[in-house]
Scaffold this motif. Structure first.
Motif, short mmCIF file in Angstrom:
data_model
loop_
_atom_site.label_atom_id
_atom_site.label_comp_id
_atom_site.label_asym_id
_atom_site.label_seq_id
_atom_site.Cartn_x
_atom_site.Cartn_y
_atom_site.Cartn_z
N GLN A 30 0.82 -1.21 0.00
CA GLN A 30 0.00 0.00 0.00
C GLN A 30 0.85 1.27 0.00
OE1 GLN A 30 -3.29 -0.14 -0.37
NE2 GLN A 30 -3.10 -2.38 -0.44
N ASP A 31 2.05 1.15 0.51
CA ASP A 31 2.93 2.31 0.62
C ASP A 31 4.33 1.91 0.15
OD1 ASP A 31 5.07 3.69 2.75
OD2 ASP A 31 3.66 5.07 1.82
N HIS A 79 2.00 4.32 -8.50
CA HIS A 79 2.97 5.16 -7.80
C HIS A 79 4.36 4.90 -8.38
CE1 HIS A 79 0.22 6.45 -4.61
NE2 HIS A 79 -0.27 5.23 -4.68
#
Length: 288
Positions: free
Chosen positions: A234-235, A269
Motif C-alpha cells: 500500500q505504501d 505510484h
C-alpha cells in the motif's frame, strides 16, 4: 572485474568508498583509478572584472594552477592511504590516479568512455552540501555513465554482499541487467532477490511476466542464486524498507531509465532513485 574507477573529493566518504571497493574485490587482481575533478573555472564579481570584458567568467591561470597542485597533493596522499590498506589486507591491487579540471557530470562520463572500467564506485555525499559527490550528483552520474555505477552512502558501515535486491517493473532489459549482476560479482557468494510490488490483490499480468522472468533463470534459481517475489503493498516506502529488512539486503541493483526512472514498479505510484537513497544502502545502477 579488472578495473574500477573511484571518483573522490577528499571527504571521509572518499576513503570509505575505497574501503568498500577493496572489500568487494576480495582477492581479485584489480586496478583502481582514483579520479578527482577540480574546479577550473573561477567566477569573479562584476567589481573585480577588468574593463571592457563582456563575459562574467574570468579564467585566472594562477588560481587554477594552485587548485590543481593542491588537488594533486591530496590525491597522492589518498593513494598512499589506500595502498597502505591494500598492503595490510595482502591484496594484489594496483592504484593509479587521474586528475582533471571541469564539471564532474561530464568528466566522469568521458573518463568512463576512455578507460572503460567494469565499475564506478562513488560516495553519495561530499564536503558539505555542495560536495560534488553529494546524493544528487551521484544520482545524475547514475543516469549518464555507460558502465555500472555503485553509490555508497557515507554512513553505511556494512561490507557484506550476500543479498542483492532487484526491484522490477518488467522492463524488457531485466534479463540483461540481471546477467550483468551475475557477471560483475561472479567471484562472490550472493543471492539476488527480484521483487515486484503492486497495489492490487490480484495482478494476473504481473504473475505472467514474473513467470517469464523466472524461466530465464531456471538454473540460477535451482542453485539458490536468485529468488522471485510478487508482493502486495500500500505504501512504497514502507514496502521497500520492510523488504530490505526482511531479506537483509546489502545492495540494491536497478535500471535507471532516462525518461521515467523506475516507472510502474507500483501500478499507480512511481518509484524513483530518490526512494532508494532513503534506505541508506549501496545502490548499483546498471546501464541500459
Amino acid at each position: 572485474m579488472k578495473t574500477i574507477l573511484i571518483p573522490v573529493d577528499f571527504s571521509e566518504g572518499s576513503l570509505h568508498s575505497c574501503r568498500y571497493a577493496l572489500k568487494l574485490i576480495e582477492n581479485e587482481s584489480v586496478k583502481i583509478h582514483l579520479f578527482h575533478i577540480y574546479n577550473d573555472q573561477v567566477i569573479l564579481p562584476d567589481a573585480g572584472m577588468p574593463e571592457n570584458m563582456e563575459s562574467d567568467v574570468f579564467f585566472n591561470s594562477d588560481i587554477i594552477e594552485a587548485l590543481r597542485k593542491q588537488a594533486e597533493l591530496q590525491l597522492n596522499e589518498l593513494k598512499k592511504e589506500v595502498e597502505n590498506i591494500i598492503r595490510s589486507n595482502g591484496q594484489q591491487v594496483k592504484v593509479e590516479t587521474l586528475l582533471q579540471g571541469g564539471d564532474p557530470r561530464w568528466e566522469i562520463t568521458e573518463v568512463c568512455e576512455e578507460l572503460k572500467p567494469d565499475l564506478v564506485i562513488m560516495g553519495t555525499r561530499g564536503l558539505g552540501k555542495k560536495g560534488f559527490l553529494e546524493g544528487s550528483m551521484a544520482s545524475k552520474i547514475m543516469g549518464k555513465a555507460p558502465v555500472p555505477v555503485l553509490a555508497v552512502p557515507e554512513n553505511y558501515t556494512g561490507f557484506s554482499f550476500r543479498n542483492i535486491m532487484y526491484p522490477t517493473h518488467f522492463n524488457k532489459l531485466d534479463i540483461h541487467a540481471l546477467e550483468q549482476v551475475f557477471i560483475l560479482f561472479n567471484h562472490l557468494d550472493f543471492q539476488i532477490h527480484v521483487c515486484h510490488f503492486h497495489l492490487k490483490k490480484q495482478d494476473e499480468e504481473a504473475d505472467i511476466l514474473m513467470a517469464e522472468l523466472e524461466k530465464a533463470f531456471e538454473k540460477e534459481k535451482a542453485d539458490g542464486k536468485i529468488s522471485f517475489y510478487l508482493q502486495e503493498a500500500q505504501d512504497k516506502e514502507t514496502a521497500l524498507k520492510d523488504f530490505a529488512q526482511q531479506h537483509q539486503i546489502d545492495l540494491i541493483a536497478f535500471l535507471p531509465e532516462k525518461k521515467h526512472p523506475l516507472k510502474y514498479i507500483f501500478s499507480s505510484h512511481h518509484l524513483r532513485k530518490k526512494d532508494f537513497f532513503k534506505l541508506e544502502l549501496p545502490m548499483l545502477a546498471l546501464p541500459e
